[in-house]
Design an enzyme around this catalytic site. Structure first.
Site, PDB file in Angstrom:
ATOM      1  CG  HIS A  39      -1.784  -1.198   1.322  1.00 33.94           C
ATOM      2  ND1 HIS A  39      -1.321  -2.436   1.693  1.00 33.94           N
ATOM      3  CD2 HIS A  39      -3.110  -1.342   1.066  1.00 33.94           C
ATOM      4  CE1 HIS A  39      -2.330  -3.302   1.671  1.00 33.94           C
ATOM      5  NE2 HIS A  39      -3.422  -2.662   1.292  1.00 33.94           N
ATOM      6  CB  ILE A 200      -9.151   7.733  -0.855  1.00 28.51           C
ATOM      7  CG1 ILE A 200      -9.289   8.948  -1.788  1.00 28.51           C
ATOM      8  CG2 ILE A 200      -8.969   6.454  -1.685  1.00 28.51           C
ATOM      9  CD1 ILE A 200     -10.371   8.867  -2.843  1.00 28.51           C
ATOM     10  CG  HIS A 274      -6.085   1.324  -0.576  1.00 28.64           C
ATOM     11  ND1 HIS A 274      -5.990   1.718   0.732  1.00 28.64           N
ATOM     12  CD2 HIS A 274      -6.296  -0.016  -0.544  1.00 28.64           C
ATOM     13  CE1 HIS A 274      -6.145   0.665   1.514  1.00 28.64           C
ATOM     14  NE2 HIS A 274      -6.333  -0.384   0.766  1.00 28.64           N
ATOM     15  CD  GLU A 423     -19.533  -7.604  24.627  1.00 25.93           C
ATOM     16  OE1 GLU A 423     -19.670  -6.746  23.718  1.00 25.93           O
ATOM     17  OE2 GLU A 423     -20.458  -7.907  25.399  1.00 25.93           O
ATOM     18  CG  HIS A 485     -27.933 -15.027  26.272  1.00 28.37           C
ATOM     19  ND1 HIS A 485     -28.638 -14.468  25.224  1.00 28.37           N
ATOM     20  CD2 HIS A 485     -27.659 -14.011  27.125  1.00 28.37           C
ATOM     21  CE1 HIS A 485     -28.789 -13.173  25.443  1.00 28.37           C
ATOM     22  NE2 HIS A 485     -28.200 -12.871  26.588  1.00 28.37           N
TER      23      HIS A 485
HETATM   24  C1  LIG Z   1     -11.260  -5.115   9.827  1.00 30.39           C
HETATM   25  C2  LIG Z   1     -10.730  -4.915   8.448  1.00 30.39           C
HETATM   26  N1  LIG Z   1     -11.570  -4.954   7.414  1.00 30.39           N
HETATM   27  C3  LIG Z   1     -11.105  -4.791   6.159  1.00 30.39           C
HETATM   28  C4  LIG Z   1      -9.779  -4.615   5.915  1.00 30.39           C
HETATM   29  C5  LIG Z   1      -9.260  -4.505   4.488  1.00 30.39           C
HETATM   30  N2  LIG Z   1      -8.827  -3.138   4.226  1.00 30.39           N
HETATM   31  C6  LIG Z   1      -7.543  -2.777   4.276  1.00 30.39           C
HETATM   32  S1  LIG Z   1      -7.339  -1.129   4.102  1.00 30.39           S
HETATM   33  C7  LIG Z   1      -8.998  -0.889   3.919  1.00 30.39           C
HETATM   34  C8  LIG Z   1      -9.616   0.455   3.788  1.00 30.39           C
HETATM   35  C9  LIG Z   1      -8.719   1.459   3.286  1.00 30.39           C
HETATM   36  O1  LIG Z   1      -9.195   2.736   3.518  1.00 30.39           O
HETATM   37  P1  LIG Z   1      -8.475   3.670   4.563  1.00 30.39           P
HETATM   38  O2  LIG Z   1      -8.601   3.077   5.894  1.00 30.39           O
HETATM   39  O3  LIG Z   1      -9.013   5.032   4.372  1.00 30.39           O
HETATM   40  O4  LIG Z   1      -6.960   3.605   4.168  1.00 30.39           O
HETATM   41  P2  LIG Z   1      -6.251   4.362   2.966  1.00 30.39           P
HETATM   42  O5  LIG Z   1      -7.101   4.118   1.754  1.00 30.39           O
HETATM   43  O6  LIG Z   1      -6.197   5.767   3.331  1.00 30.39           O
HETATM   44  O7  LIG Z   1      -4.928   3.718   2.844  1.00 30.39           O
HETATM   45  C10 LIG Z   1      -9.673  -2.086   3.978  1.00 30.39           C
HETATM   46  C11 LIG Z   1     -11.144  -2.215   3.837  1.00 30.39           C
HETATM   47  C12 LIG Z   1      -8.939  -4.579   7.037  1.00 30.39           C
HETATM   48  N3  LIG Z   1      -7.619  -4.409   6.916  1.00 30.39           N
HETATM   49  N4  LIG Z   1      -9.434  -4.704   8.274  1.00 30.39           N
END
Ligand SMILES: Cc1ncc(C[n+]2csc(CCOP(=O)(O)OP(=O)(O)O)c2C)c(N)n1
Length: 688
Positions: A39, A200, A274, A423, A485
């Site tokens: 990334h 983004i 990304h 939790e 539960h």
């Molecule tokens: C709990 C979880 N769900 C999904 C992902 C997969 N994932 C990695 S980055 C991301 C989203 C990226 O958006 P952002 O947080 O704004 O990061 P940026 O694009 O700025 O790098 C997702 C859905 C993850 N790492 N963790």
């Protein structure tokens, strides 16, 4: 004035700042490009604010990543780890450039997401979004708890900040509200969160999904919020960080308007930046556009490196200064200083288990959750580092330490925590407390709600963190609340997490032994799975093997009579051990020699030497497993000649004994199944 406030850096001229920031950017770009995976966008956009923090604020010593009074930095947006690795390398941690070149490769110290213990300076494993933020809350809790316990007038030996870098994804995840709300409530003023507000995510603009006013949301949680519009303005970010540190009564969120893929002519501000390498051509265009040499990759200008490496001298002198203060503290408070060192080293004090109770048959029936509560009461005074509580189920989980006070803003010395009905955050906060060191964190809820905290439990196991879970209402035996539960598949689920020790004790004495084991285990989480309903007490006079047996995971609780070879083995866990004992008695009357094996922890038993396992469960002897949980898993576990009385649907709402009876947890069914198994075995002949 606190030491963290006085920690100052040499401020570079703007051109050098820019050179340093671009060094971080292009190291990350080149790492991702070389791996053709990763990334680049977040590192490119967040390099400037990370630089502002690491260059001007963060208190750390690259030569001693474990120095107890360092500031903590958690990259919650773990997918942006190329930025963290770049920072660690240039500031002088033991992370050679070669490791950056091996980003995401087998055996490297630069894995695809930060992994605690693999890379010096990585404070937490992150990647599952939102977890790192809640880890930061746990670290900030640990800091104030230890400060309350150890600091004395004129001696602030615990005095550091916790910084977390989050992305949109971190703040979209529900855990951020759980943790944010809790942190605001606790007035954790030394928690400072930098938010890469780049608009983004993977699918495109945050306009698709995430349009609430994040600042207002955190302000409503009781946070101090600030906004920095131009992320490349290092002075503005530094000023915001300074304001955040000066705000001691509230945690801080600093939303910095960053630009994903900053500098990339075709990818900046798009989702394309990304999660994949920019591509050779785009790397060239980006480098040219920003006046960076296109080749060779991994270029680090000498002036930038020299400036970054000042962190080593700065860190050494900050640590030396702290050490001399700690020495002075030790002169005035030798016992406290020794105690501080002990808890940081995770050493247990002498006689820590001296008051653990032993129960007699006459004390029963007793629920194992009650016995666990008594164990906590007995451990609490000996282990002042024990700190924990429950997700609003304290009266049910028996997790309170009597007289230890509530952990609250007016009393950070309190050790009873009220996590609220959160939790997921509770699990991640416990992880943060363990990562910080100095505490033995524990947390409780109903066993079925481990489904809400599985992500942090998985990370606790991955990071080998000594966290203790107290899970009660462990089976359909909990009764009337019904299928929602009644845990069924949770035992199997937790047992399948590598490194997670699951202990389901059979009675009060096994529960005490389980607590002894949990506290003594310095690496890796332990889940205690406890009953709501009362159970007979297995008297140690009749069953002297219990304490040693629990520590082996499984053991012969009651052998076939007169030392004869058992014809059948009844393996049971938790409340079903009593049923197995009853079945053994009934079978004996019917002329069948049965052995009862209590198996509080399949995980621990599996790790015993073959010879011991063979002694307890000899090959060729048929086995009947009795456990009020999913049967899946047992068959592969103990071999082929096995039957299981288990629960493979969702339970039912009725009094516990009625539900147990309907599911076949009766002595009649145990005997019936045992005979069926024996008949089957005889037909086949011994298959050894
Ligand atoms: C709990 C979880 N769900 C999904 C992902 C997969 N994932 C990695 S980055 C991301 C989203 C990226 O958006 P952002 O947080 O704004 O990061 P940026 O694009 O700025 O790098 C997702 C859905 C993850 N790492 N963790």
């Amino acid at each position: 004035m606190s030491s963290s406030a006085t920690f100052a850096a040499t401020i570079a001229p703007p051109a050098l700042d820019e050179l340093c920031i671009n060094t971080l950017r292009f190291l990350a770009v080149d790492m991702v490009q070389k791996a053709n995976s990763g990334h680049p966008g977040l590192p490119m956009g967040s390099a400037s604010m990370a630089y502002a923090l690491w260059d001007r604020s963060l208190k750390f010593n690259p030569r001693d990543p474990d120095w107890p009074d360092r500031d903590r930095f958690v990259l919650s947006a773990g997918h942006g780890c190329a930025l963290l690795y770049a920072l660690l390398h240039v500031t002088g941690y033991d992370l050679p450039l070669e490791e950056l070149k091996r980003f995401r490769q087998w055996g490297s110290r630069t894995p695809g997401h930060p992994e605690y213990g693999k890379t010096p300076g990585v404070e937490a494993t992150t990647g599952p979004l939102g977890q790192g933020l809640a880890n930061g809350v746990g670290m900030a809790i640990a800091e104030v708890a230890l400060a309350a316990r150890f600091n004395r007038p004129g001696h602030r030996i615990v005095d550091h900040n916790t910084y977390v870098l989050v992305s949109d994804g971190d703040l979209e995840e529900g855990i951020s509200s759980e943790a944010g709300s809790g942190a605001g409530h606790q007035h954790l003023g030394k928690l400072i969160v930098l938010y890469a507000d780049n608009h983004i995510t993977i699918e495109g603009s945050t306009e698709l999904t995430f349009t609430e006013d994040r600042m207002a949301r955190f302000a409503a949680f009781g946070w101090h919020v600030q906004r920095v519009e131009r992320s490349n303005d290092v002075d503005a970010v530094s000023l915001a960080l300074q304001n955040a540190r000066e705000e001691s009564g509230r945690p801080s969120l600093i939303a910095v308007r960053t630009h994903i893929g900053f500098g990339s002519p075709n990818k900046q501000d798009t989702a394309a930046a990304h999660g994949e390498a920019l591509g050779v051509e785009e790397v060239r265009l980006t480098k040219e556009g920003m006046g960076w040499p296109v080749a060779p990759p991994f270029h680090i200008p000498a002036e930038a490196l020299e400036h970054f490496r000042r962190a080593v001298a700065r860190g050494n002198s900050a640590q030396t200064e702290w050490e001399s203060r700690f020495k002075a503290y030790g002169k005035q408070y030798p016992d406290l200083a020794a105690e501080f060192q002990r808890v940081i080293d995770r050493r247990l004090p002498k006689d820590w288990d001296a008051d653990l109770p032993t129960f007699r048959a006459a004390d029963g029936p007793m629920a194992t959750r009650v016995a666990s509560g008594k164990a906590i009461e007995a451990l609490g005074p000996h282990l002042p580092e024990m700190m924990g509580g429950s997700a609003d189920l304290g009266p049910s989980t028996h997790t309170n330490i009597d007289g230890a006070g509530n952990f609250e803003p007016e009393n950070w010395a309190g050790r009873n925590m009220h996590f609220g009905i959160r939790e997921n955050a509770m699990g991640a906060i416990l992880n943060g407390m363990a990562l910080h060191r100095g505490l033995i964190p524990y947390g409780g809820t109903f066993f079925v709600f481990t489904d809400y905290m599985r992500p942090p439990m998985r990370l606790a196991a991955m990071d080998a963190l000594p966290v203790i879970y107290v899970f009660t209402h462990d089976s359909i035996g909990m009764g009337e609340d019904g299928p929602t539960h009644q845990p069924v598949e949770q035992l199997l689920g937790l047992r399948s997490i590598p490194g997670m020790v699951v202990l389901r004790p059979a009675d009060a004495n096994e529960t005490v032994a389980a607590w002894r084991l949990a506290v003594g285990r310095k690496k890796g989480p332990v889940a205690l799975v406890l009953t709501r309903q009362g159970l007979p007490v297995l008297d140690l006079v009749r069953f002297p093997g219990i304490p040693a047996g629990v520590s082996l995971g499984g053991y012969i609780l009651a052998d076939s009579q007169a030392g004869d070879q058992a014809e059948i083995i009844l393996i049971a866990t938790g409340s079903e051990v009593h049923l197995a004992l009853e079945g053994r008695g009934r079978l004996a009357a019917e002329g069948v020699k049965a052995r009862v094996v209590s198996m509080p922890s399949t995980n621990i038993f599996s790790s015993q030497p073959d010879a011991y396992r063979e002694k307890v469960l000899p090959t060729g002897v048929p086995m009947l497993v009795i456990e009020a949980g999913a049967s899946l898993g047992w068959k592969s576990y103990v071999g082929a000649q096995i039957a299981v009385i288990g629960v493979d649907t969702f339970g039912a709402s009725a009094p516990g004994p009625v539900v147990m009876q309907h599911y076949g947890f009766t002595v009649e069914n145990v005997c019936k199944q045992a005979h069926a198994l024996l008949d089957q075995h005889k037909e086949k002949g011994s298959c050894v």
